[in-house]
Design a protein around this motif. Sequence first.
Motif, PDB file in Angstrom:
ATOM      1  N   ARG A 449      -2.042  -2.619  -7.275  1.00 27.19           N
ATOM      2  CA  ARG A 449      -2.057  -2.040  -5.927  1.00 27.19           C
ATOM      3  C   ARG A 449      -3.332  -1.237  -5.662  1.00 27.19           C
ATOM      4  NH1 ARG A 449       3.468   1.069  -6.154  1.00 27.19           N
ATOM      5  NH2 ARG A 449       2.555   1.504  -8.195  1.00 27.19           N
ATOM      6  N   LYS A 450      -3.542  -1.003  -4.403  1.00 26.00           N
ATOM      7  CA  LYS A 450      -4.681  -0.195  -3.968  1.00 26.00           C
ATOM      8  C   LYS A 450      -4.678   1.150  -4.659  1.00 26.00           C
ATOM      9  CE  LYS A 450      -5.510  -1.440   0.837  1.00 26.00           C
ATOM     10  NZ  LYS A 450      -5.215  -1.075   2.209  1.00 26.00           N
ATOM     11  N   GLY A 454      -8.326   3.656  -1.732  1.00 29.37           N
ATOM     12  CA  GLY A 454      -8.146   2.598  -0.741  1.00 29.37           C
ATOM     13  C   GLY A 454      -8.670   1.253  -1.191  1.00 29.37           C
ATOM     14  N   GLN A 455      -9.125   1.163  -2.417  1.00 24.48           N
ATOM     15  CA  GLN A 455      -9.689  -0.079  -2.918  1.00 24.48           C
ATOM     16  C   GLN A 455      -8.718  -0.736  -3.885  1.00 24.48           C
ATOM     17  OE1 GLN A 455     -12.880  -1.209  -1.926  1.00 24.48           O
ATOM     18  NE2 GLN A 455     -12.550   0.464  -0.465  1.00 24.48           N
ATOM     19  N   TYR A 456      -8.657  -2.061  -3.813  1.00 25.15           N
ATOM     20  CA  TYR A 456      -7.889  -2.785  -4.815  1.00 25.15           C
ATOM     21  C   TYR A 456      -8.689  -2.830  -6.105  1.00 25.15           C
ATOM     22  CZ  TYR A 456      -4.858  -4.489  -1.100  1.00 25.15           C
ATOM     23  OH  TYR A 456      -3.967  -4.580  -0.067  1.00 25.15           O
ATOM     24  N   GLN A 470      -5.317  -8.146  -3.350  1.00 27.92           N
ATOM     25  CA  GLN A 470      -6.542  -8.139  -2.552  1.00 27.92           C
ATOM     26  C   GLN A 470      -6.732  -9.492  -1.873  1.00 27.92           C
ATOM     27  OE1 GLN A 470     -10.192  -9.121  -4.179  1.00 27.92           O
ATOM     28  NE2 GLN A 470     -11.414  -7.625  -3.018  1.00 27.92           N
TER      29      GLN A 470
END
Lengths: 1008, 448
Positions: A449-450, A454-456, A470
């Motif tokens: 999960r992210k 906020g990034q995968y 993603q």
Amino acid sequence: MSSRRKGTIAALSLFALGGGWNGIGSALAQDTSAAPPAPTAAPAPAPQPAAATRTVVGKVVDTTSGEGVPLARINIQGTFTGVETDLEGNYTFPNLPEEAVMLSVTSVDHEQKDLRLPKGQLQLTVALQPRFTQEVVVVGRASEISRKNATNAVASVRSEELQKAPAATVDSALQGKIAGANIQSNSGAPGGGMQLRLRGVSTINGESTPLYVVDGVLMSDVSIASGVYQVTASTGGSNPNPTQDNQVNRISDLNPNDIESIEVLKGASAAAIYGSKASNGVVIITTKRGQLGSGPKVDVTQRVGMYQLSRKLGSRTFGSVDEAVETFGPVAADYYVPGKTYDNEQALAGRSNLSTETVASLSGALNDGATRYFASATVKDDQGIILNTGHQRQGFRLNLGQRFGERLEVNVASNLLHTKSERGLTQNDNAGVSYYMVLTTTPNFFDLRKGTDGQYPSNPFIGSHANPLQTAALMTNDEDVWRLVGSGDATLSLFKTETQELKLMANVGVDRFQQENLLLFPPELFFEPIDDGLAGTSLFGTSQVRNVNSGVNLVHRLRTKGGTSANTSIGMSFEEREINSVYVASRNLIGGQGNVDSGTQVEVNENRSLVRDRGYYVQEDLILFDEKWTVTGAVRGEQSSVNGNPNALFFYPKIGTAYRLPPPVAAINEFKLRAAYGETGNLPLYGQKFTALRTANIEGSPAIVARPATGDANIRPERQREIEAGLDTILLDGRAMFEVTVYQRTISDLLLNRSLAPSTGYTTQFFNGGELRNRGIELMLRGTPVEKAGVKWTTNATFALNRSEITNLPVPSFNTGGFGVGLGAFRIEKGASATQIVGNVGLKEDGTCCNVAKVGDSEPDFVVGWNNTVTYGDFTFSMLLNWQQGSSIINLTRLLYDASGNSPDHEAAKQRLKDFSTNTATYLEDASFVKVREISLTYQLPQSFATAIPGVKSGLISVSARNLLTFTNYSGLDPEVNNFGNQPIVRNIDVAPFPPSRSYWTSVTLGF
Amino acid sequence: MVTRSRHLTLLALGTFCASVAGAACGSLEVPDLNNPSNESLTQTPTRSGVLAAATGLLVGHRAGVSGANGYVSMMGVLGRESYVLDPADPRFVTEMLVAPQLDPGSAVFGGNFWAAPYANIRNANTLLAALDGVAGMTDAEREATRGFAKTIQALDFLVIVNTRDTNGGPIDVSRPVNQTLAPIATKDELFAHIGQLLDDAKTHLAAGGATFPFPLSSGFAGFNTPAKFLQVNRAIQARVAVYRGRFAEALTALGESFISDTASLNLGAHHAFGAGSGDVTNTLNAPTIYAHPSVLADAEKKVDLTLDNRVVAKLKKVTSRTVQELTSDQGFAAYTSTTSSIPIIRNEELILLRAEANIGLGNVAAAATDLNLIRVQSGGLAARGDLDATNILDELLKQRRYSLLFEGGHRWIDARRHGKLATLPKDKPTHTVHERYPLPVAETDARK
């Protein structure tokens, strides 16, 4: 007076004869025999009414079809005084008293209706409700016959049965409802992809989908690849055709809500008149029409529901960091935290967004039924269980029928459809990118999960670094179809007397659609630069499909009052089918721009096909001896451009007979024996007659090389010969009905794509040869065990089993499809089942690899569908069970988990993997299942409730679920699976499929 | 009258429908809309068709060379040069490394490298037949094309011998498909046939004029005239002669080849790849392909203790990956892009072939000179002064291993040729070093 009920222009209700000389309408039979010769409905001027009497003219019609009911009897209640309707259902009743009188209207195939004729009224149209047995079935291009006289088992499914639990596609709505039809989804992806197989496999390399005839239009069920193989590299192995793209068969475009009825002709003995396109059976779909006697009727249905992941695989839980490192290498130590696991499957496919469907329809009849109309609009939005997957449909339909006087009738139907499916990235892939392919090697201690930023996270457990979450968030795999289906037919009565009629019928149908596949893999995806060194891929596929069919038929019907009738039809038809598919793949997208001209590497492929067929036929249907004996025969001649000799005529005959025996005991109302024989073909596929070269290039220099497949310049259609026999009974005044059918079909001149010794320079060759046999039995039982005190329980069960055998094979056994013997291959072998799966079963005696033997079979032992409906007052509860016993699945998803050391049962997995190197059966599993396909509870609002809303006449509320529960020992996601889409033979190969879902719905229907 | 006019309308409609049918009926003769017909080459060959078919031989010979399951990669796995660690297909490990035998029933594993070369052998035979009948070509053009076709055909047969070894393969192929199949020839017969094809080609090329009438790929830069292409032909003959143990012949052929002590070691003929539409890309840079750890472990160091130049150039450090308990953190850097060429034969191999021929003839000193040339020129290593008859073969194999690393399965073939398959490192005792490919089931089934 063509009936539009069956949608073919051809439809005739001639054989839906009333009569009443025998059988279950026996009460009337006495009346008739006792009565003086009834005045006929002579067109001659009626005598002037005498004093105190009147002459009433009118018509008796069927409420469902709106057709006139011939030979219905109108009596003054309690007397034998009465008249009979003519062929069109018209009657003239002279000498009726002026005073109000009670009339009793009866017809053998309809419910009796008693009604009051008010004083002074001179016109009366009576609508009769058809009885179950009155249902007519299509027996030809220009004829239909009452079910009670039919010579074949014909399965039919009506609108109500399709609507109980909302289905996304027509084929899924039919699951479990037709004896002898094995309907399975290929994956759980929204938007369809179903295989409908009638009476076992009927071909090895020919067309394997049934023929769909929708209101007389041959509607294409073609499956066209999305082109995603250009990213998954699924064609890079031993299967060069893009069949692993999770293709959608396009009958899924049709809106199930528009359907009035579906009839299934299962094999050649019934469908021969459809010639060389009918060997997989014919599915005849009739859409709704306005009904006589119902003024403008508006129905609005609103459905709200959701889809939910119904099954997960799970993965290994690691006991220590050493275990993790041993399996995944040193990188595992960076992520392993004892006791901390993540459910990545749930994170991927755990979405349950609101799905909606709105259906509105308007129907009615004007001018005493001269004009009938039906219009519908639908808007559907199914939200898939994975982010950015789903299925949307918008449709508009307009059906119009107009009668011009007594002789001419014209019908037109038009249907505009737009479907958009977001299909995600699933199934086999050789690039390590599809969702479950990545999950097989992603340990549960790694969180996909992210992150808080906020990034995968990039996935270090696969070389492609793909993170399915993603991928799902950023990629696009949209299939967009705009489709226009139009049909028109006209019927002209050329000549008509009391007992005969000659009609000319003409029809034309067009099915035109464009399928656009837009696939975008932006450069930000972790796997994008890695898979081919080029960041970003944009795929654009567009297929233009055009199907045109037209026909002219001449029909003569003769009917005598002795219950004898003869229907003769001749006609010709023409069909053309064209597909032009262009795929553009653009890689290394500049700035991530999706236009296909934005890449630095662009590849274009085009594939075309064009087929033209001509057919000519003659058919005779006879009903003799007081409607007891039916004899029907037909022959069709056909030419097609795909045959080696396109001008050669191939003939497909059929003959059938049925006899309604006098019921041996009183409890039996109807007892019919029937037998039918017919032949159909299966056309070669486009291109099978050509031995062609392939154009290629090397650095832009033109090149020509041979193609690996050789064609056969003499190729001809397969020939299916089917004989079926059966018994139909109706018991206990219609409260029970039982049908049994046995059949044998042999398919000879098979279109074989045999393996050649590759040293010849060719790997395969198309040719005709060999023989395949299917034998089976189908049972259907329908009954009403309880009907009292406001409670009605109806039950309906179907049972089917089929066994196939290759009875003749002029060439050595060969494998067809799959991933090679080691992983299980389908093998065509004389004396063996056509769907046997062979694999390695240990080393040979000389130590080389390997002994090969049968390890499984994709054919189920038997299939059962069982529906129960209980009505209590205004409540109706219904449940449909679907049971498949037997059938083998090649579970390669499990193999992949095992090979990655990531299976939940790790110790067993290690042993499996060890066994597998010389024993294929390790990954074969039993596909038996019982599914609760449909379950629903509906509540018919009391009239007083419904009408409380201004303008509303009726209301219905229902809650329902589809595929609610699955009981199976299969360890994979869903025992209904096929990585290769719709194939004649290959089925049940499980490779990282789209996970299955169940759906829940609440519906409100209001009638205005 | 109203009724009557309606009837007329209907009749008109009926006629229209019939005429729609009639008009749309069109012709039932629908040609192949996707491909040129076979007859266009076999029955009525045109100059342009024949020339495209000639260039097509390069396409056909290139088929199945690149990719994770291509010739370079799979032979690399068998020879413990490389791994394919692909979670999507465990067979790169289970079948290629673990199973006691290769499976003739798996088309892209044990059954591979058979259909593609034989398809191209047919392509060449079709071309040779068409050359006899085509109009508009000069005799020299025909001869040049024949020489080219037979040389490529020899290379395709060599793929059969390299993979099937003593299992053999048929020679007299390209018969009509329904005829009796050509018998399986032995390895020696196949070699003899290859030698004969190359010698025939030599004669044709010598009469082939100044230029080829068709374009060759950039992989043949410097060798794209009949005279220069003949040098490639001789280079291949030298390889075949060495494989056959005909060392004197090999030296003769090398003398007519492009062997050079001074030219680039990379000079030679290559498979070219292209990213254009309809072309084929080189996918040997796939992320599933890894170097076998022994490549790095066994590499010699230079005087400055840095690694052999060849290893530095051909390997790259990548994220460590473990699949089925095999681990590697080395990838290949040899093919940097999707259009990188793959060697067919090049100068470095020719020098090594000369060394091997000399070893075979007992000329240890000459062989040592060549091996040291390679050590210094290619590896940046110090020359060895201790080479003698006892150790020179091992040195040859080692230099061949590193010079020809991951460019055509040389290590596996060399180990087999010299009876040294047992020296290939097995990752686990239970693993197998396969000796040769079986004949595919499709072939054996068809012969039952």
